[in-house]
Scaffold this active site. Structure first.
Site, PDB file in Angstrom:
ATOM      1  N   HIS A 219     152.209  -1.471  41.810  1.00  0.00           N
ATOM      2  CA  HIS A 219     152.630  -2.433  40.794  1.00  0.00           C
ATOM      3  C   HIS A 219     154.116  -2.768  40.933  1.00  0.00           C
ATOM      4  O   HIS A 219     154.503  -3.939  40.981  1.00  0.00           O
ATOM      5  CB  HIS A 219     152.338  -1.860  39.407  1.00  0.00           C
ATOM      6  CG  HIS A 219     152.701  -2.767  38.289  1.00  0.00           C
ATOM      7  ND1 HIS A 219     151.826  -3.685  37.757  1.00  0.00           N
ATOM      8  CD2 HIS A 219     153.858  -2.923  37.592  1.00  0.00           C
ATOM      9  CE1 HIS A 219     152.423  -4.359  36.786  1.00  0.00           C
ATOM     10  NE2 HIS A 219     153.655  -3.904  36.661  1.00  0.00           N
TER      11      HIS A 219
ATOM     12  N   THR B 287     139.492  -7.011  41.138  1.00  0.00           N
ATOM     13  CA  THR B 287     140.026  -6.453  42.381  1.00  0.00           C
ATOM     14  C   THR B 287     139.404  -7.143  43.588  1.00  0.00           C
ATOM     15  O   THR B 287     140.080  -7.390  44.594  1.00  0.00           O
ATOM     16  CB  THR B 287     139.771  -4.942  42.448  1.00  0.00           C
ATOM     17  OG1 THR B 287     140.345  -4.315  41.298  1.00  0.00           O
ATOM     18  CG2 THR B 287     140.420  -4.349  43.692  1.00  0.00           C
TER      19      THR B 287
ATOM     20  N   ARG C 146     136.860   4.210  37.952  1.00  0.00           N
ATOM     21  CA  ARG C 146     136.875   3.074  37.049  1.00  0.00           C
ATOM     22  C   ARG C 146     135.519   2.376  36.964  1.00  0.00           C
ATOM     23  O   ARG C 146     135.439   1.201  36.686  1.00  0.00           O
ATOM     24  CB  ARG C 146     137.942   2.057  37.498  1.00  0.00           C
ATOM     25  CG  ARG C 146     139.341   2.595  37.378  1.00  0.00           C
ATOM     26  CD  ARG C 146     140.351   1.476  37.351  1.00  0.00           C
ATOM     27  NE  ARG C 146     141.692   1.997  37.202  1.00  0.00           N
ATOM     28  CZ  ARG C 146     142.759   1.246  36.921  1.00  0.00           C
ATOM     29  NH1 ARG C 146     142.620  -0.045  36.750  1.00  0.00           N
ATOM     30  NH2 ARG C 146     143.948   1.780  36.812  1.00  0.00           N
TER      31      ARG C 146
ATOM     32  N   HIS D 237     155.026  -4.596  44.241  1.00  0.00           N
ATOM     33  CA  HIS D 237     154.621  -6.002  44.210  1.00  0.00           C
ATOM     34  C   HIS D 237     155.630  -6.854  43.436  1.00  0.00           C
ATOM     35  O   HIS D 237     156.069  -7.901  43.916  1.00  0.00           O
ATOM     36  CB  HIS D 237     153.238  -6.125  43.574  1.00  0.00           C
ATOM     37  CG  HIS D 237     152.811  -7.537  43.319  1.00  0.00           C
ATOM     38  ND1 HIS D 237     152.424  -8.390  44.330  1.00  0.00           N
ATOM     39  CD2 HIS D 237     152.723  -8.260  42.175  1.00  0.00           C
ATOM     40  CE1 HIS D 237     152.124  -9.569  43.818  1.00  0.00           C
ATOM     41  NE2 HIS D 237     152.299  -9.520  42.505  1.00  0.00           N
TER      42      HIS D 237
END
Length: 361
Positions: free
Chosen positions: A182, A243, A301, A185
């Site tokens: 994160h 994703t 997840r 990026h």
């Protein structure tokens, strides 16, 4: 003779300041030449930087943040320091901020801004003359070319706005979401895009920006609905595809830029920028594949229904786990940080009992 102008000075290797503070000295020895080389190194760097900037796009030099890369470098460094060190330290003994309404407005604003940039990219080139192959940068003052350059700057500026994603995580004490992927990026995008706008505002190097805006429309729409609360979770059935969409994005970016390697005649002025875009696509493709593997393939997840079905066993002593999932990640009415769960065990079909677990998180 010694030259006062730095450009003339660098043409000679014989004139250096006298170390005793008595004006200039003529160099004759090898040791002094070595000292002179180190003395002139910063000046040479300045000259190279100056010559390098002469090749920049003159249309963008007076636009905000475009005169020098140093202001944006300072912003990026400050961002990294805040989200990794200062912010968590300040929030350590504080309650999380309630930013629900702020995040709803912010995320929908990004969606609207992204849609606008998609339209501008299409109208200034990608739906108005670009071939999706060797599309060169138009450095002229043609209105369409300037429109494309300005759209590139808008995209560059949007990268600073998107840094708020991480800042919101910190203020809400969601530090587990401040991952390397994160932060990397959000740090690398504005830094690299400064060079894109400064030297190559247009052409085939902007395809990935337009595509990224398309992905952001979906992604920030998802974030906005999430921020609206549990009542809207039923509209997020497409979460598991996010994703995948990002992976498809990086594949398309890599394939599009990869064409350049096989083109025999594509006189792109700054090809190094295309290689950077291609490298960026590959790096993030690998990082997101790694995320996909750990988040979904290993089950971290997976949807709750899938996880529960995997937990069911048909043998004797089967264990059934029941829980109610809410959008804030808390199981079965645990708004005060206490989680309750119910477990039923069946032992050889003889005994059935309920065990209530109370877990302090």
């Amino acid at each position: 003779m010694c030259w006062p102008d730095i450009r003339d000075r660098l043409k000679s290797d014989r004139c250096v300041p006298d170390r005793r503070g008595k004006g200039n000295a003529i160099v004759t020895g090898g040791a002094t030449r070595t000292v002179m080389a180190f003395d002139s190194l910063p000046s040479r760097v300045v000259l190279l930087y100056d010559e390098w900037l002469k090749q920049a796009d003159p249309r963008t030099e007076d636009w905000p943040l475009m005169a020098s890369p140093f202001p944006q470098t300072l912003i990026v460094i400050t961002y990294i320091y805040f989200v990794t060190t200062l912010g968590p330290r300040l929030m350590e003994n504080r309650k999380p901020f309630d930013l629900k309404n702020t995040m709803v407005v912010y995320n929908f604003s990004i969606v609207g801004f992204s849609i606008y940039m998609i339209y501008e990219y299409l109208m200034s080139g990608w739906a108005n003359g670009y071939s999706y192959r060797c599309d060169l940068v138009d450095y002229s003052s043609d209105p369409l070319a300037v429109r494309m350059a300005w759209t590139c700057w808008l995209y560059y500026f949007s990268k600073f706005i998107e840094m708020l994603d991480t800042i919101f995580f910190v203020l809400r004490k969601k530090t587990s979401q401040v991952t390397f992927l994160h932060v990397f990026h959000h740090s690398i995008m504005p830094f690299t895009w400064w060079f894109g706008v400064k030297f190559s505002a247009g052409g085939m190097g902007t395809f990935h920006a337009m595509l990224n805006c398309c992905v952001h429309v979906l992604m920030y729409s998802y974030y906005a609905v999430c921020a609206m609360g549990p009542a809207y979770q039923k509209y997020l059935w497409w979460k598991k595809y996010m994703t995948t969409i990002q992976l498809v994005q990086f594949v398309m970016v890599t394939v599009h830029i990869g064409q350049f390697v096989f083109m025999k005649d594509c006189p792109y002025k700054f090809p190094v920028l295309l290689y950077i875009v291609g490298l960026y696509g590959l790096i993030f493709l690998v990082l997101f594949l790694n995320f996909w593997y750990h988040a979904y393939t290993k089950g971290k997840r997976l949807p709750k229904v899938t996880q529960n079905s995997k937990a069911l066993q048909n043998a004797n002593g089967a264990h059934h786990a029941n829980g109610i999932h809410h959008g804030n990640g808390v199981a079965k009415a645990a708004t005060n940080g206490i989680s309750y769960g119910t477990t039923n065990r069946v032992a050889n079909g003889v005994h059935r009992g309920n065990v209530v677990h109370k877990k302090e998180e």
